[in-house]
Design an enzyme around this catalytic site. Structure first.
Site, PDB file in Angstrom:
ATOM      1  CE  LYS D 105      -3.359   2.812   2.610  1.00 55.18           C
ATOM      2  NZ  LYS D 105      -3.398   2.769   4.280  1.00 55.18           N
ATOM      3  N   GLY D 166      -7.852   8.833  10.895  1.00 50.72           N
ATOM      4  CA  GLY D 166      -8.008   8.864  11.867  1.00 50.72           C
ATOM      5  C   GLY D 166      -9.105   9.882  13.002  1.00 50.72           C
ATOM      6  CB  ALA D 192      -8.261   7.140   5.691  1.00 47.21           C
ATOM      7  N   GLY D 193     -11.337   7.552   7.193  1.00 45.75           N
ATOM      8  CA  GLY D 193     -12.093   8.474   7.999  1.00 45.75           C
ATOM      9  C   GLY D 193     -13.556   8.079   8.295  1.00 45.75           C
ATOM     10  CB  THR D 215      -9.415   5.781  13.737  1.00 46.34           C
ATOM     11  OG1 THR D 215      -7.734   5.475  12.590  1.00 46.34           O
ATOM     12  CG2 THR D 215      -9.356   6.065  14.436  1.00 46.34           C
TER      13      THR D 215
END
Lengths: 268, 268, 268, 268
Positions: D105, D166, D192-193, D215
């Site tokens: 990645k 995060g 992400a997010g 996260t």
């Protein structure tokens, strides 16, 4: 972050592009109006800057078009039609040659469906034209890293899109526009996608420097009235930003009127 | 739906409450300011109607308060503190006795945490007071069936909340406010929760008749400037509504400038 | 707020309606399927409760319909078609007479365009039917004061709408549904408007007790697959609620991987 | 657009990365857990791919870490810590040397506050590593032009962010993620997010190929339960996408039960 009590009290709340000072925070696009509506729109909008696609200038002749634009308004030729940095540079040169001045809005678009700007070619064109003394206003897809590169390339401001051009969808990129406003030390001018005065107002409340609109006005039922509505909304949002927005409560409520005990004194 | 070309062209765009005609579409709450700010706020807001909690009138003496309110402004006493229709009616009577006139904003609240209006008691109080000749402006939780009952009870307008009072959260009830605007033949005045000028502007774009705000202004950094920002946003949203908003594109984009073929003629 | 570590660890996470315990948090509407799809839908949905309009029962004969519904599923007749409390009560009586049992979903609707429930008539019908021993599940427009009245009237749960029925618009009333979840001590079952599994999942994350859906499944391309998707989404949202959602950051970011200093040890 | 009836009926709904076929559409980040939670999380998540920051591998020793990861799970080392394409390439080489395999990645981040990926350096690293035979999965800021460049550079998929890493903010980039899904012929994996199962479900309903989360799970109250909730939400959203979502009504409502005429037959 340029909130400043002087800006409120002195009523002298201006911003600067390439050493030129502007009061109006509304940049008007011209690409979608008939020429006889331009004058009314510019006046109702209180615009000091108006974009112009070079092709239009060529077709009508610059002299002719200038008849329709009030004196004292800065022309902002765009590089509409450019698919590469090289093409954008050439169009900017042509614009200067036909007397459009030193301002240029760099648009480089190779995506024909969503018309999203090519950030890398935009950086290249910005660098070349800034070195040649142009006041470069780059139209870009909102991306913090790219905005920093544009600052380094000599841009006079950053013009991130709110949503795909011509859609009237508003600021779909809000989260990232706010990051640009917070992190970049150049004027942030939201361009493309703003479809309603309330959206322009919100962008200004967020701390944007100025707004550009075209389709929202061109597709309205009454063009000069909508231009005037945008003007007021932009000024309103700017005032609200300078005044400082009130806090938002997450839970509960807060009485506006003195509730408690009201009925006791008269309760007999 | 009262969009009307005359309203645009004649600049005579008024609305009516109990036979009285108003130009200003901004109703100002007074419950959260110190008295010396009221005058500045009313003037900057261009408000023709200002609410007043009766308790405040009693405490200060009506004469005293009127010193702070510009001439020609209509006082709108509210029934703040009432938990039942009966209490609201009694407060309305007191207001009339101390010289507040015939306008009354009916507020009946028994929920102490979110301060949400009790729609059923509000209908009852409205019916009683309307029969007694009051111009009744009921504050309500937006509910189409209740709005219809308020029309039948003789209300002069409908005042649905945008979100819990004092929160500055905006129009959380958008879907249902729009239904009221579309279905009810009385002025719809959005009251409570509007926290930013852009939100007031959007409500007006949706077709609301007027906006009431209090907390958004009282919690701003600079109260008179925020009052002025709201005034402009409300007028802007009204203009946009009258002008007719442009269409929103779901997919794709639409070029603002003439893109195609631009480079051909000069491409050699 | 019934988050409880036992509910996670023991896997015995049930809720109660009128003394009956249920595992499945998905209530299936039946009004829009052909009869031969009902069985597949109930099985894929894992539903323990299925609504039934009495008219349908009458037309087809109860015996016939029961052929299509798996054993052990609780029938929930609704009072669809009732415009007043009185009519709702009569329909409930008929339902009991034809053998539908003691559960009844009270629906009173006099608005023919948006089909919004009449909260006041719903309270009246709930009170009458609860006294007669029905397990009353009232469909209502989300309003905290009304929900409290329904609790006092003897409701077994509260069924607030997410948006106008049949629209698939999702939870337009989020702000106020959350208030009901936080303030009311009965099961909160979101009914009407939920159009996608993600919306059902979100409602469960907010702390709703259960979800009812009908149109979202009936208008899907593949009905049994969509029923299964809803089942999973509801269970997922329930798990997330019990597990405790992570915090949301307002600004900035937080690295997922150890970023700092990474390259130093190997940087030579 | 890969909606396919076979995918529904045959239950064989897989996607391909670099010639390898995967069933699970949930890629798990490992950066924020303690090692003893990884196993439970992977199992509850049903993940077939798990990311690993190389530093972690170095610190603990690969052998040690592999003890905690179930057999058959593909390791996806990321280039976390890289600020340029060159650094990313070097980290990828190290990862291959310590036995992490051919998947990588690519993360190149020079913005230390919002941790937004540098799209241009990401394109460069992707091109180099793809030529070297890596299965390159580039993490990127969602931008259609950049996605096309990544396709040309040999990427195995596109991994656009939903919001800054995060933050648990969800898909702030929805408008532009949808464009990538519609226009790009590689798997689109949202990374992400994403902070809640409902957001993962919605991304899948939009047509995303897979979801990566870290996260949201690491900050949950109960990590394995949240991992399981995400698994179900992702499968649910995939099913809903394959089944075909129902239409959304803009105005009005649509009765779920047969309303009209209900009371006539029994109305006497």
């Amino acid at each position: 972050m340029n909130r400043d009590i002087d800006q409120i009290t002195n009523k002298k709340d201006t911003f600067t592009l390439g050493g030129h000072e502007f009061n109006s925070r509304f940049i008007l696009g011209s690409g979608k109006y008939s020429l006889d509506l331009i004058k009314a729109a510019v006046e109702e909008a209180g615009a000091q800057i108006i974009t112009l696609a070079l092709r239009r200038a060529n077709q009508g002749g610059m002299a002719n078009i200038l008849d329709y634009i009030p004196k004292g308004v800065t022309l902002l030729p765009n590089t509409s039609g450019a698919r590469t940095a090289k093409e954008a540079v050439r169009i900017a040169h042509l614009a200067r040659e036909v007397g459009c001045g030193d301002f240029v809005k760099v648009e480089v678009i190779r995506d024909t469906k969503y018309l999203l700007p090519d950030n890398q070619e935009t950086i290249k064109a910005t660098e070349i034209l800034a070195k040649e003394g142009f006041v470069v206003m780059p139209y870009m897809y909102p991306d913090l890293n790219v905005a920093r590169d544009l600052v380094n390339a000599g841009a006079a401001c950053i013009m991130p899109l709110g949503s795909p051009i011509g859609t009237n969808k508003g600021i779909c990129t809000k989260e990232f526009i706010q990051i640009l406003i917070d992190e970049i030390d150049l004027p942030i001018i939201i361009d493309a996608g703003i479809g309603r005065p309330s959206q322009a107002c919100e962008a200004m409340e967020m701390g944007a420097t100025a707004i550009m609109a075209n389709t929202a006005i061109a597709t309205a039922g009454d063009i000069p009235t909508m231009a005037s509505a945008f003007k007021m909304a932009i000024e309103s949002g700017r005032k609200a930003y300078l005044a400082g927005l009130g806090r938002v409560m997450d839970k509960g409520a807060s009485a506006s009127s003195p509730l408690t005990g009201f009925l006791q004194p008269t309760d007999n």
